[in-house]
Design a protein around this motif. Sequence first.
Motif, PDB file in Angstrom:
ATOM      1  N   ALA A   1       0.934  -1.110  -0.079  1.00  0.00           N
ATOM      2  CA  ALA A   1      -0.072   0.101  -0.194  1.00  0.00           C
ATOM      3  C   ALA A   1       0.809   1.294  -0.179  1.00  0.00           C
ATOM      4  O   ALA A   1       0.596   2.060  -0.539  1.00  0.00           O
ATOM      5  N   PHE A   2       2.031   1.149   0.653  1.00  0.00           N
ATOM      6  CA  PHE A   2       2.906   2.362   0.571  1.00  0.00           C
ATOM      7  C   PHE A   2       3.867   2.457  -0.574  1.00  0.00           C
ATOM      8  O   PHE A   2       3.910   3.256  -0.964  1.00  0.00           O
ATOM      9  N   GLU A   3       4.049   1.254  -1.114  1.00  0.00           N
ATOM     10  CA  GLU A   3       4.750   1.210  -2.441  1.00  0.00           C
ATOM     11  C   GLU A   3       4.205   1.883  -3.749  1.00  0.00           C
ATOM     12  O   GLU A   3       4.587   2.213  -4.392  1.00  0.00           O
ATOM     13  N   ARG A   4       2.863   1.758  -3.390  1.00  0.00           N
ATOM     14  CA  ARG A   4       2.134   2.197  -4.688  1.00  0.00           C
ATOM     15  C   ARG A   4       1.466   3.456  -4.456  1.00  0.00           C
ATOM     16  O   ARG A   4       0.739   4.240  -5.329  1.00  0.00           O
ATOM     17  N   THR A   5       1.755   4.182  -3.544  1.00  0.00           N
ATOM     18  CA  THR A   5       1.746   5.603  -3.182  1.00  0.00           C
ATOM     19  C   THR A   5       2.731   6.703  -3.838  1.00  0.00           C
ATOM     20  O   THR A   5       3.960   6.235  -3.536  1.00  0.00           O
ATOM     21  N   ARG A   6       2.569   7.570  -4.429  1.00  0.00           N
ATOM     22  CA  ARG A   6       3.480   8.490  -4.926  1.00  0.00           C
ATOM     23  C   ARG A   6       3.359   9.839  -4.224  1.00  0.00           C
ATOM     24  O   ARG A   6       2.317  10.367  -3.855  1.00  0.00           O
ATOM     25  N   PHE A   7       4.772  10.646  -4.179  1.00  0.00           N
ATOM     26  CA  PHE A   7       4.696  11.831  -3.637  1.00  0.00           C
ATOM     27  C   PHE A   7       4.415  13.195  -4.932  1.00  0.00           C
ATOM     28  O   PHE A   7       4.697  12.577  -5.863  1.00  0.00           O
ATOM     29  N   ALA A   8       3.882  14.178  -4.168  1.00  0.00           N
ATOM     30  CA  ALA A   8       3.636  15.202  -5.268  1.00  0.00           C
ATOM     31  C   ALA A   8       4.388  16.528  -4.596  1.00  0.00           C
ATOM     32  O   ALA A   8       3.759  17.063  -3.943  1.00  0.00           O
ATOM     33  N   PRO A   9       5.701  16.543  -4.815  1.00  0.00           N
ATOM     34  CA  PRO A   9       6.361  17.744  -4.135  1.00  0.00           C
ATOM     35  C   PRO A   9       6.144  19.087  -4.664  1.00  0.00           C
ATOM     36  O   PRO A   9       5.904  19.305  -5.699  1.00  0.00           O
ATOM     37  N   ASN A  10       6.567  20.038  -3.798  1.00  0.00           N
ATOM     38  CA  ASN A  10       6.612  21.471  -4.010  1.00  0.00           C
ATOM     39  C   ASN A  10       7.871  21.898  -3.999  1.00  0.00           C
ATOM     40  O   ASN A  10       8.585  21.991  -2.822  1.00  0.00           O
ATOM     41  N   TYR A  11       8.422  22.102  -4.936  1.00  0.00           N
ATOM     42  CA  TYR A  11       9.863  22.566  -5.099  1.00  0.00           C
ATOM     43  C   TYR A  11      10.084  24.214  -5.164  1.00  0.00           C
ATOM     44  O   TYR A  11       9.285  24.833  -5.092  1.00  0.00           O
TER      45      TYR A  11
ATOM     46  N   GLU B   1      -3.081  15.367   1.995  1.00  0.00           N
ATOM     47  CA  GLU B   1      -3.172  14.572   1.135  1.00  0.00           C
ATOM     48  C   GLU B   1      -2.671  15.273  -0.526  1.00  0.00           C
ATOM     49  O   GLU B   1      -2.561  14.777  -1.451  1.00  0.00           O
ATOM     50  N   SER B   2      -2.425  16.723  -0.387  1.00  0.00           N
ATOM     51  CA  SER B   2      -2.184  17.350  -1.409  1.00  0.00           C
ATOM     52  C   SER B   2      -0.827  17.110  -1.893  1.00  0.00           C
ATOM     53  O   SER B   2      -0.175  17.089  -3.154  1.00  0.00           O
ATOM     54  N   TYR B   3       0.021  16.162  -1.032  1.00  0.00           N
ATOM     55  CA  TYR B   3       1.277  15.735  -1.257  1.00  0.00           C
ATOM     56  C   TYR B   3       1.395  14.531  -1.958  1.00  0.00           C
ATOM     57  O   TYR B   3       2.397  13.937  -2.010  1.00  0.00           O
ATOM     58  N   LEU B   4       0.270  13.895  -1.886  1.00  0.00           N
ATOM     59  CA  LEU B   4       0.223  12.456  -2.319  1.00  0.00           C
ATOM     60  C   LEU B   4      -0.540  12.130  -3.694  1.00  0.00           C
ATOM     61  O   LEU B   4      -1.451  13.175  -4.091  1.00  0.00           O
ATOM     62  N   ARG B   5      -0.398  11.341  -4.418  1.00  0.00           N
ATOM     63  CA  ARG B   5      -0.976  10.714  -5.640  1.00  0.00           C
ATOM     64  C   ARG B   5      -0.998   9.385  -5.487  1.00  0.00           C
ATOM     65  O   ARG B   5      -0.129   8.739  -5.053  1.00  0.00           O
ATOM     66  N   ASP B   6      -2.274   8.701  -6.128  1.00  0.00           N
ATOM     67  CA  ASP B   6      -2.156   7.223  -6.244  1.00  0.00           C
ATOM     68  C   ASP B   6      -1.236   6.601  -7.613  1.00  0.00           C
ATOM     69  O   ASP B   6      -1.517   7.344  -8.541  1.00  0.00           O
ATOM     70  N   SER B   7      -0.576   5.858  -7.438  1.00  0.00           N
ATOM     71  CA  SER B   7      -0.070   5.191  -8.333  1.00  0.00           C
ATOM     72  C   SER B   7      -0.897   4.886  -9.600  1.00  0.00           C
ATOM     73  O   SER B   7      -1.611   4.242  -9.268  1.00  0.00           O
ATOM     74  N   ARG B   8      -0.446   5.096 -10.679  1.00  0.00           N
ATOM     75  CA  ARG B   8      -1.150   4.523 -11.975  1.00  0.00           C
ATOM     76  C   ARG B   8      -0.779   3.089 -12.269  1.00  0.00           C
ATOM     77  O   ARG B   8      -1.387   2.292 -13.482  1.00  0.00           O
ATOM     78  N   VAL B   9       0.338   2.598 -11.885  1.00  0.00           N
ATOM     79  CA  VAL B   9       1.026   1.362 -12.117  1.00  0.00           C
ATOM     80  C   VAL B   9      -0.168   0.158 -11.541  1.00  0.00           C
ATOM     81  O   VAL B   9      -0.280   0.139 -10.395  1.00  0.00           O
TER      82      VAL B   9
END
Length: 412
Positions: free
Chosen positions: A70-80, A404-412
């Motif tokens: 469940a953690f492995e399929r979660t992706r980050f959306a960083p603000n740089y 939640e704004s920093y997370l995305r669900d993996s499409r894989v």
Amino acid sequence: MSEIQKAGTLQKLLKPCHDATVRRWTQRLDKCFTISDLKSLFEKRIPPVVGDYFLGGASDERTLRENEAAFERTRFAPNYGIRYDSIDTSTTVAGTKVSMPIIAAPVGSLRTVWPHGEAVAAKAVGEAGTICTLSTLTGTRLEEVRAASPHDCWFQLYLVGGQEVATKAIERAKKAGYTALVLTIDTPVAGLRYRDMRNGSSQAINGGLLQKMRFAPQMSRHLSWLTSYYHDGGLMDFPNIELPGGEPMPYADIGNQLQKAAVTWDDIQWIRDAWQGPIIVKGVHTLHDAQKAADVGAAAIVVSNHGGRQLDRVLPTLDALREIAPHMKDRNIDVLMDGGIRSGGDVAIAIARGAKAVLIGRAYTFGLGTAGHAGVSKAFSILRSELEHTMRQLGCASLAELDESYLRDSRV
């Protein structure tokens, strides 16, 4: 010479061997950069018949695997484009300030992997500035464990032995200075641990001489564990379960005792009356049970499936957290979670999904079984460093900013 004297002599004779084990395996920590590295060393030092208890899960171990997946399929959306001079990983859980949102979960039988393992772990966890939770089903007296930690400790209560025995444990925990009581509700019966059945662990504990001899080749390949185990006195008992007459419960299969001692919602009232302090309900899988815990006045809940060790095919805890946390924001209760956490990045994901903090069990057990105090310290150092690194990469200066704004669900 009495049997007790013989045992004491053996323990003294084996002390140099244990001291050598500490030096040897502590040196190997220099090449550990991840929790996975600690796990590899744990598996090298601990014989499988012992290690499988900590590595395995229930039935076909689907939930054990899916907790991590469940953690492995979660992706980050960083603000740089952001830089911070410092990162604040501190928080407050059930009234206790901690340096990071990572708490040591209750893990049974830690004394089988390191001498006085529970107290050794508590010292390292406390030095890391966070909470150590002691399981009822451990081999070191709760007073010794509490005295070892420079920080707050929680006591996880099973009702093994009945209400009278449990009440005595509560009184001891209060007197020793534990600050919260953890009630685990997902143990109406012990999980089906097929891995333990296949490796014959019950024979290693309770079998006759011939049955135990079958493990000799395995033990001969793990002499550093074997000498430390007997330096610590060999087979532990459960000193925090005082049976009528004052004797500790012997170490044995406790499946039947757990079935008779399952915590129910009706038990919480008398437990609250006896404890008179914060109660944390662990083993919450559904919004129904989360709301029930809030209704009975729990200070916190732990969204937990027992590390995949109880009922297989339940939701991974990260997915359960996602369903539960949004509905608990106005209930004046801290939402915690455990299960599948193997990195500081995983911790960041759990916080962003709505957890106030996480509990880790296997991650610090791998460190403890490898090198004792130094190993536990290494596990918490790895997780803290990874969490801080992840937060800097995401553009978050504090835990309060993670959402939640920093997370995305993996499409894989």
